[in-house]
Design a protein around this motif. Sequence first.
Motif, mmCIF file in Angstrom:
data_model
loop_
_atom_site.group_PDB
_atom_site.id
_atom_site.type_symbol
_atom_site.label_atom_id
_atom_site.label_comp_id
_atom_site.label_asym_id
_atom_site.label_seq_id
_atom_site.Cartn_x
_atom_site.Cartn_y
_atom_site.Cartn_z
ATOM 1 N N ASP A 58 4.222 52.192 -35.509
ATOM 2 C CA ASP A 58 3.010 51.878 -34.749
ATOM 3 C C ASP A 58 2.213 50.789 -35.474
ATOM 4 N N ARG A 59 1.023 50.530 -35.000
ATOM 5 C CA ARG A 59 0.186 49.436 -35.500
ATOM 6 C C ARG A 59 -0.207 49.603 -36.967
ATOM 7 N N ALA A 64 6.543 56.044 -35.283
ATOM 8 C CA ALA A 64 6.088 56.466 -33.948
ATOM 9 C C ALA A 64 6.922 57.676 -33.538
ATOM 10 N N ILE A 137 7.939 49.818 -22.581
ATOM 11 C CA ILE A 137 8.053 48.442 -23.056
ATOM 12 C C ILE A 137 9.525 48.131 -23.304
ATOM 13 N N MET A 187 5.732 48.369 -32.700
ATOM 14 C CA MET A 187 5.175 48.410 -31.345
ATOM 15 C C MET A 187 3.917 47.554 -31.208
ATOM 16 N N ALA A 188 3.155 47.419 -32.287
ATOM 17 C CA ALA A 188 1.877 46.704 -32.185
ATOM 18 C C ALA A 188 1.457 46.182 -33.551
ATOM 19 N N GLU A 192 4.643 42.341 -34.964
ATOM 20 C CA GLU A 192 4.967 42.982 -33.686
ATOM 21 C C GLU A 192 6.277 42.444 -33.095
#
Lengths: 201, 222
Positions: A58-59, A64, A137, A187-188, A192
């Motif tokens: 994740d960010r 995740a 996505i 993912m972010a 990314e």
Amino acid sequence: MTQETGQKTLLPTNEDTTGPYFPIYFRDESLEDLTRVDAGVVGQAKGTPIILRGRVFDRHGNLANGVLLEFWQANAKGLYRTPETEGHTDIDPWFNGYGRLRSASGAYSFRSIMPGTSDNRAPNITVTIFSDGINRIVTQVFFPDQSANDADPVLNVLTESERHRLIAKHDGRTADGAEVYLFDIIMAGDGETPFFDDLQS
Amino acid sequence: MTTLGRQLSIGPTDNTSDQRTPRQRLKLIPETARKSFVPYVPARYVSRTHEWDLTRISPDRPRAHGEAIEITGTVRTQSGAPLRHGLLEIWNANHYGRYRHIEDHSGLQLDENFFGMGRVVTDENGQYKFWTISPGAYLARPDIGRWRPKHIHISVSGGSSRLITQMYFPDEPNNHSDPMAILMGDAFERNVGTSYETPNIDVEQGFRFDIVVGGRNATFFE
């Protein structure tokens, strides 16, 4: 969204988040190893066995957890199994090309065969991510040292640094002969992964 | 006008959405590569015969707690073609808002007679039917008092159709504070089932939920 004129068009049901609890009960092992249609029958997919593995972040660089990954790819001869290719001599009867797995931790390992080069395309696997917090996505992963990468239309819409993020890293071979490729997905945020829009394009 | 890929939005008050939503605008797929982005799922008849009835773990077990409901509808692609032999994977929380998932640590009450997961396959006309227990709403963000409204998760796959969605219930007080509902805006209404009476069957009410799988992928091979 573009629609062909004259075609009857219904309003689509909204995509929604998968949430954190996609049932593990729905796991289908035959979709996690595409080198065979079923572990108990004679009949192997043609081609070089590969293991695509990696982690989804994740960010904040955390794994995740609970992601659902789906895979779609051509067979070793570069042919996708769709209604268009039904009956084609290059169809491999023991290879469908659709895979799916749910990762509890965010780390994944998917067994398949190396997709072939087709038309204008370098070998690639479409990866779809469903998870909590997002709807869906989509991206494609490529393989290193493939001469077709240079002219691939998807890789060519990317900047140099983005291209690198979509090319898996070769990481040796397993004892049973599968080539291992590493592909991490962010993912972010920083680093990314490039994602693609299959609704607007 | 130049078409751009979508800039995805983050669900308000949804921490996971903040952590996982790509910040870069999605990239357009070059036309020569477009077809490769259309996964085609062979028909998967993986439903067991009792899985259409989520109100019981098996046919000889008692009914789970709560209100038994029926959900029916038709799955079509955006062109109106029925999705034949599509697999619906269904999951929902129990009457108390708890999932029987090993990763649900909410501590809400479990129900020994509720599994909360089932699968059905659409018929020749794209129609489906299942029974379940009306799910409880649950407090998703205790710190700000935000609830997740009652909802049923439905995953549809078959051919080039692929959709993961949720059916919501009409007139629920929490519908309009849900982060994903906020992102849907007025289109949220398409994800709300329509109530009907069920005088002759063993459930308390029914909800009609017609599903339309959108996007170019769904109609690619029609």
